[in-house]
Design an enzyme around this catalytic site. Structure first.
Site: not given
Ligand code: CMP
Length: 167
Positions: A10, A50, A58, A97, A108, A122, A125, A136
């Site tokens: 990312k 997403y 968020f 995550t 991560r 993080n 993905h 995906e």
């Molecule tokens: P990713 O694995 O790309 O999938 C969804 C993304 O949303 C995740 O990584 C984080 O960057 C973000 N994310 C998921 N859950 C939360 C949360 N509870 N609070 C903030 N960000 C989140």
């Protein structure tokens, strides 16, 4: 079972020059890379990727994260890795995550953080399951961009498609 999984480095990963480190960690899995490209992610693609998180508080920030607006880095490195249990292997290496809950030695855990806005920044993905991986991979890649196909493909004749060519 032979699987394919989508991995995105990312915008924070690119901005922090973590690409090499992350690829080195991914090579520990002994999986095969079957597709890779750098993409400027549109809002439309980010929203599709997403879609399952639409409605979360968020969500808007998350879209800005993936499009690169948040880090002034509008680039994502998208890759498909293939091999035995590819999804679980990459998930384990990626870590939880939430970077605070991720194993410290996971990608991560090592490179992620929680922003003051609450977003989990993080670095990568990784597809979470078989169904997600299929959706995906089909969202991010055309069959011709992958050197190996797990999902059926067919030939189609497309006309009048506007595309950039070398001048
Ligand atoms: P990713 O694995 O790309 O999938 C969804 C993304 O949303 C995740 O990584 C984080 O960057 C973000 N994310 C998921 N859950 C939360 C949360 N509870 N609070 C903030 N960000 C989140």
């Amino acid at each position: 079972m032979i699987e394919q999984t989508l991995i995105l480095i990312k915008p924070d990963g690119l901005k922090k020059s973590l690409t090499g480190n992350i690829l080195t960690r991914l090579s520990e899995t002994k999986l095969k890379i079957v597709g890779a490209k750098v993409i400027r992610v549109s809002r439309e693609l980010a929203e599709k990727h997403y879609a399952h998180l639409k409605g979360k508080p968020f969500f808007e920030e998350l879209i800005k994260y993936l499009t690169g607006e948040l880090h002034q880095t509008p680039r994502v490195l998208a890759m498909v890795y293939e091999g035995e249990e590819a999804i679980a292997k990459v998930k384990k290496l990626a870590g939880a995550t939430n970077p605070e809950e991720a194993e410290p030695t996971s990608i991560r855990g090592a490179y992620g953080r929680i922003l003051t806005s609450g977003i989990f920044e993080n670095a990568i993905h990784a597809s979470s399951g078989l169904r997600e991986a299929e959706g995906e991979i089909k969202l991010w890649f055309k069959p011709e961009e992958l050197v190996s196909h797990l999902y059926p493909v067919e030939e189609a004749v497309k006309e009048k498609i506007k595309e950039l060519i070398w001048a």
